[in-house]
Design a protein around this motif. Structure first.
Motif, PDB file in Angstrom:
ATOM      1  N   ALA A   1     -18.854   0.693 -28.221  1.00 40.66           N
ATOM      2  CA  ALA A   1     -19.065  -0.270 -29.317  1.00 40.66           C
ATOM      3  C   ALA A   1     -20.160   0.260 -30.237  1.00 40.66           C
ATOM      4  CB  ALA A   1     -19.433  -1.642 -28.766  1.00 40.66           C
TER       5      ALA A   1
ATOM      6  N   LYS B   1     -21.427  -0.742 -32.868  1.00 36.12           N
ATOM      7  CA  LYS B   1     -22.409  -1.679 -33.424  1.00 36.12           C
ATOM      8  C   LYS B   1     -23.735  -1.640 -32.664  1.00 36.12           C
ATOM      9  CE  LYS B   1     -19.403  -5.002 -32.774  1.00 36.12           C
ATOM     10  NZ  LYS B   1     -18.373  -4.386 -31.876  1.00 36.12           N
TER      11      LYS B   1
ATOM     12  N   ASP C   1     -15.171   1.439 -30.643  1.00 37.18           N
ATOM     13  CA  ASP C   1     -14.849   0.082 -31.078  1.00 37.18           C
ATOM     14  C   ASP C   1     -15.678  -0.157 -32.325  1.00 37.18           C
ATOM     15  OD1 ASP C   1     -14.636  -2.780 -31.316  1.00 37.18           O
ATOM     16  OD2 ASP C   1     -16.485  -2.935 -30.152  1.00 37.18           O
TER      17      ASP C   1
ATOM     18  N   ILE D   1     -24.922 -14.963 -29.017  1.00 38.66           N
ATOM     19  CA  ILE D   1     -24.104 -13.792 -28.671  1.00 38.66           C
ATOM     20  C   ILE D   1     -22.968 -14.135 -27.707  1.00 38.66           C
ATOM     21  CG2 ILE D   1     -25.762 -11.967 -29.228  1.00 38.66           C
ATOM     22  CD1 ILE D   1     -26.723 -11.944 -26.384  1.00 38.66           C
TER      23      ILE D   1
ATOM     24  N   HIS E   1     -13.014 -10.706 -26.237  1.00 37.02           N
ATOM     25  CA  HIS E   1     -14.408 -10.303 -25.993  1.00 37.02           C
ATOM     26  C   HIS E   1     -15.174 -11.605 -25.840  1.00 37.02           C
ATOM     27  CE1 HIS E   1     -18.308  -8.346 -26.481  1.00 37.02           C
ATOM     28  NE2 HIS E   1     -18.595  -9.292 -27.339  1.00 37.02           N
TER      29      HIS E   1
ATOM     30  N   SER F   1     -21.939 -11.201 -24.997  1.00 34.51           N
ATOM     31  CA  SER F   1     -22.764 -10.021 -24.780  1.00 34.51           C
ATOM     32  C   SER F   1     -23.912 -10.353 -23.828  1.00 34.51           C
ATOM     33  CB  SER F   1     -23.294  -9.585 -26.147  1.00 34.51           C
ATOM     34  OG  SER F   1     -23.712  -8.267 -26.134  1.00 34.51           O
TER      35      SER F   1
ATOM     36  N   GLY G   1     -19.701  -6.307 -23.412  1.00 38.43           N
ATOM     37  CA  GLY G   1     -20.549  -7.438 -23.035  1.00 38.43           C
ATOM     38  C   GLY G   1     -21.354  -7.309 -21.768  1.00 38.43           C
TER      39      GLY G   1
ATOM     40  N   GLU H   1     -14.871  -2.149 -24.263  1.00 39.20           N
ATOM     41  CA  GLU H   1     -15.688  -1.857 -25.448  1.00 39.20           C
ATOM     42  C   GLU H   1     -17.173  -2.028 -25.157  1.00 39.20           C
ATOM     43  OE1 GLU H   1     -14.242  -4.882 -28.095  1.00 39.20           O
ATOM     44  OE2 GLU H   1     -12.358  -3.863 -28.482  1.00 39.20           O
TER      45      GLU H   1
ATOM     46  N   GLY I   1     -21.115  -1.552 -25.288  1.00 40.05           N
ATOM     47  CA  GLY I   1     -22.103  -1.023 -26.230  1.00 40.05           C
ATOM     48  C   GLY I   1     -23.464  -0.973 -25.561  1.00 40.05           C
ATOM     49  N   ARG I   2     -24.043  -2.173 -25.371  1.00 35.75           N
ATOM     50  CA  ARG I   2     -25.378  -2.287 -24.804  1.00 35.75           C
ATOM     51  C   ARG I   2     -25.510  -1.565 -23.456  1.00 35.75           C
ATOM     52  NH1 ARG I   2     -28.399  -7.041 -25.854  1.00 35.75           N
ATOM     53  NH2 ARG I   2     -26.408  -8.040 -26.238  1.00 35.75           N
TER      54      ARG I   2
ATOM     55  N   ARG J   1     -34.757  -8.278 -32.254  1.00 37.06           N
ATOM     56  CA  ARG J   1     -34.252  -9.080 -31.137  1.00 37.06           C
ATOM     57  C   ARG J   1     -35.247 -10.152 -30.646  1.00 37.06           C
ATOM     58  NH1 ARG J   1     -32.739  -7.829 -26.759  1.00 37.06           N
ATOM     59  NH2 ARG J   1     -30.768  -8.927 -26.729  1.00 37.06           N
TER      60      ARG J   1
ATOM     61  N   TYR K   1     -33.649 -13.737 -31.152  1.00 36.99           N
ATOM     62  CA  TYR K   1     -33.115 -14.402 -29.954  1.00 36.99           C
ATOM     63  C   TYR K   1     -34.202 -14.756 -28.946  1.00 36.99           C
ATOM     64  CZ  TYR K   1     -29.309 -11.311 -31.592  1.00 36.99           C
ATOM     65  OH  TYR K   1     -28.409 -10.605 -32.339  1.00 36.99           O
TER      66      TYR K   1
ATOM     67  N   TYR L   1     -28.819  -2.368 -30.377  1.00 32.77           N
ATOM     68  CA  TYR L   1     -29.186  -3.432 -31.313  1.00 32.77           C
ATOM     69  C   TYR L   1     -30.665  -3.360 -31.696  1.00 32.77           C
ATOM     70  CZ  TYR L   1     -24.687  -4.882 -29.509  1.00 32.77           C
ATOM     71  OH  TYR L   1     -23.369  -4.884 -29.125  1.00 32.77           O
TER      72      TYR L   1
ATOM     73  N   MET M   1     -29.993  -2.956 -36.035  1.00 31.97           N
ATOM     74  CA  MET M   1     -30.258  -4.235 -36.710  1.00 31.97           C
ATOM     75  C   MET M   1     -31.529  -4.171 -37.551  1.00 31.97           C
ATOM     76  SD  MET M   1     -29.324  -6.905 -33.659  1.00 31.97           S
ATOM     77  CE  MET M   1     -29.232  -8.409 -34.626  1.00 31.97           C
TER      78      MET M   1
HETATM   79  N1  LLP Z   1     -16.633  -5.707 -28.712  1.00 31.14           N
HETATM   80  C1  LLP Z   1     -16.768  -6.710 -29.591  1.00 31.14           C
HETATM   81  C2  LLP Z   1     -15.584  -7.259 -30.253  1.00 31.14           C
HETATM   82  C3  LLP Z   1     -18.058  -7.203 -29.884  1.00 31.14           C
HETATM   83  O1  LLP Z   1     -18.199  -8.192 -30.753  1.00 31.14           O
HETATM   84  C4  LLP Z   1     -19.183  -6.647 -29.245  1.00 31.14           C
HETATM   85  C5  LLP Z   1     -20.534  -7.124 -29.530  1.00 31.14           C
HETATM   86  C6  LLP Z   1     -18.974  -5.590 -28.326  1.00 31.14           C
HETATM   87  C7  LLP Z   1     -17.675  -5.159 -28.084  1.00 31.14           C
HETATM   88  C8  LLP Z   1     -20.095  -4.907 -27.606  1.00 31.14           C
HETATM   89  O2  LLP Z   1     -20.800  -5.767 -26.789  1.00 31.14           O
HETATM   90  P1  LLP Z   1     -21.920  -5.206 -25.796  1.00 31.14           P
HETATM   91  O3  LLP Z   1     -21.233  -4.387 -24.735  1.00 31.14           O
HETATM   92  O4  LLP Z   1     -22.864  -4.377 -26.598  1.00 31.14           O
HETATM   93  O5  LLP Z   1     -22.565  -6.417 -25.266  1.00 31.14           O
HETATM   94  N2  LLP Z   1     -27.137  -8.262 -31.564  1.00 31.14           N
HETATM   95  C9  LLP Z   1     -26.966  -8.881 -30.277  1.00 31.14           C
HETATM   96  C10 LLP Z   1     -25.639  -8.504 -29.648  1.00 31.14           C
HETATM   97  C11 LLP Z   1     -24.440  -8.825 -30.495  1.00 31.14           C
HETATM   98  C12 LLP Z   1     -23.161  -8.375 -29.883  1.00 31.14           C
HETATM   99  C13 LLP Z   1     -22.035  -8.488 -30.848  1.00 31.14           C
HETATM  100  N3  LLP Z   1     -20.784  -8.033 -30.365  1.00 31.14           N
HETATM  101  C14 LLP Z   1     -28.159  -8.517 -29.397  1.00 31.14           C
HETATM  102  O6  LLP Z   1     -29.046  -7.814 -29.859  1.00 31.14           O
HETATM  103  O7  LLP Z   1     -28.227  -8.954 -28.252  1.00 31.14           O
END
Ligand code: LLP
Length: 414
Positions: free
Chosen positions: A61, A63, A82, A165, A202, A205, A242, A277, A279-280, A316, A320, A375, A379
């Motif tokens: 991911a 992002k 992703d 989130i 999804h 997170s 997530g 997907e 990311g974190r 962050r 949050y 993030y 961000m």
């Molecule tokens: N796939 C989709 C469709 C998503 O919306 C996201 C995260 C991921 C994958 C990746 O999720 P992860 O594995 O990274 O949890 N800015 C916030 C987190 C926002 C997550 C948005 N979507 C933070 O700093 O905690």
């Protein structure tokens, strides 16, 4: 204790090292605020996903951290991407990710972004509304192409995480209701420039307890069987990202294998290929944010450590009330103190830690803010006309700048 965050993070001869490189030396050479990422850690996490899910496509991911050098590590380890914007598509292609491994979700994709992604021949659009189906069908038709799609469904599962989130609940803007998703599928099936190939979901997170994944996967598998019976050829089940990470000392760092143990038995009888997907859980604990202590201030009832990293660098905590563990870069005998760690930005919300029991540092010393790889930079902003931080990648004792610090003229170019 630090090793529980990242095995490549350790004190050697009284100084903090990441992946074999002295963080003090990096702070002195490149200045602060400075993001430092461990390539070895990121590789290990990607390999752990691959090992836990040998048959799945892991789409990193972007992002979480869009630096093309980070995306390139994911690519080298066999992952796809992703994405949620044209910019992330650009960065992924620049990093060498094969379009056939790119999935694209997002509630508000623009015409230009859709065109760019169709022209790039990405694997799959994760479509979030009826209207998007129509628009995508039109654009694909004009370009003489067929767009492969999944519909993003909302399984209405509570991921038990921060409400900002959690994305898979009924009231969120994301996806379509899983109970009525068949309508969207039937509609999409009739559009001649679309090819329905997947289901996407999804749920949110920073998920530390994997049980919500079981519930979501069960609902998605039910839909899969329903659609298959109706004649759809569903080739991909994309269960999103997530998985959470350790931020607080008392939290654990769940492994991809824990997620596999939850999900795989549920999707066992499904012919479709699994997509994840993360990311974190790939980059989060791979990175630290280095910051220098500017001033100490004792207001009698309250103590402040004022540092040069602000909410524009790491939002962050402000956004949050997220906890990030903070440790001094130099290890020595010091007293503990209860303090706030605050940045220079003109907002009361500009803090990295509140009422934190931590080791007392002196003016000029460096602090490492942990779990900042995801993030963090992604961000960051220019608020207060603050140039964005420099990013450095370290691996086995070597280091290189992967994004230079900005200067004022870069920000103000016109
Ligand atoms: N796939 C989709 C469709 C998503 O919306 C996201 C995260 C991921 C994958 C990746 O999720 P992860 O594995 O990274 O949890 N800015 C916030 C987190 C926002 C997550 C948005 N979507 C933070 O700093 O905690």
């Amino acid at each position: 204790m630090l090793a529980e965050y990242n095995p490549y993070l350790e004190y050697k001869d009284g100084n903090l090292y990441l992946d074999g490189v002295s963080l003090k030396a990096l702070a002195e050479e490149f200045g602060t605020p400075l993001y430092v990422y461990s390539a070895s850690y990121i590789r290990d996490r990607l390999r752990a996903y691959k090992k836990a899910f040998p048959d799945a496509l892991i789409c990193y991911a972007v992002k979480a951290n869009f630096n093309p050098h980070i995306i390139a590590i994911a690519k080298e380890e066999g992952a796809g991407a992703d994405i949620v914007s044209g910019g992330e598509l650009y960065a992924s292609l620049k990093a060498g990710v094969e379009p056939s491994k790119i999935v694209y979700a997002g509630v508000g994709k623009t015409i230009r972004e859709l065109e760019y992604a169709i022209e790039s021949d990405i694997l799959m659009f994760n479509v979030e509304s009826f209207m998007e189906l129509d628009v995508l069908n039109d654009i694909a038709g004009k370009l003489g192409k067929k767009a492969r799609i999944a519909i993003r469904v909302n399984p209405d599962v509570d991921p038990k995480t921060h409400h900002y989130i959690s994305t898979g609940m009924k009231k969120s803007k994301f996806g379509v209701d899983i109970k009525t998703a068949k309508k969207e599928y039937e509609y999409a099936g009739k559009l001649k420039n679309l090819q329905v190939i997947g289901i996407h979901c999804h749920i949110g997170s920073q998920i530390l307890d994997v049980s919500p994944y079981i519930e979501a996967a069960q609902k998605v598998v039910e839909l899969y069987h329903d659609l298959t019976r109706a004649g759809f050829e569903i080739q991909y089940l994309d269960l999103g990202g997530g998985l959470g990470i350790k931020y607080k000392p008392e939290q654990s760092n769940p492994e991809p294998a824990d997620l596999a143990e939850a999900i795989l038995p549920v999707v066992n009888n499904v012919e479709a290929k699994l997509i994840l997907e993360p990311g974190r859980s790939i980059v989060g604990n791979g990175g630290v944010l280095l910051t220098q202590v500017q001033f100490l201030k004792d207001k009698g009832h309250k103590h402040f450590i004022i540092v040069d990293a602000g909410m524009n660098d790491l939002v962050r905590p402000a956004m949050y009330e997220a906890y990030h563990h903070i440790v001094p870069v130099e290890k020595k005998e010091r007293p503990y103190i209860k303090t706030d760690v605050v940045g220079p930005v003109c907002e009361t919300g500009d803090f990295l830690a509140l009422d934190r029991e931590m080791l007392l540092v002196e003016r000029g010393e460096y602090l490492a803010v942990l779990s900042a790889g995801a993030y963090g930079f992604a961000m960051s902003s220019h608020y207060n006309l603050r140039p964005r931080a420099c990013e450095v990648l370290v691996e086995k004792g070597f280091y290189r700048v992967i994004r230079e610090r900005e200067d004022y003229s870069y920000i103000l170019r016109s």
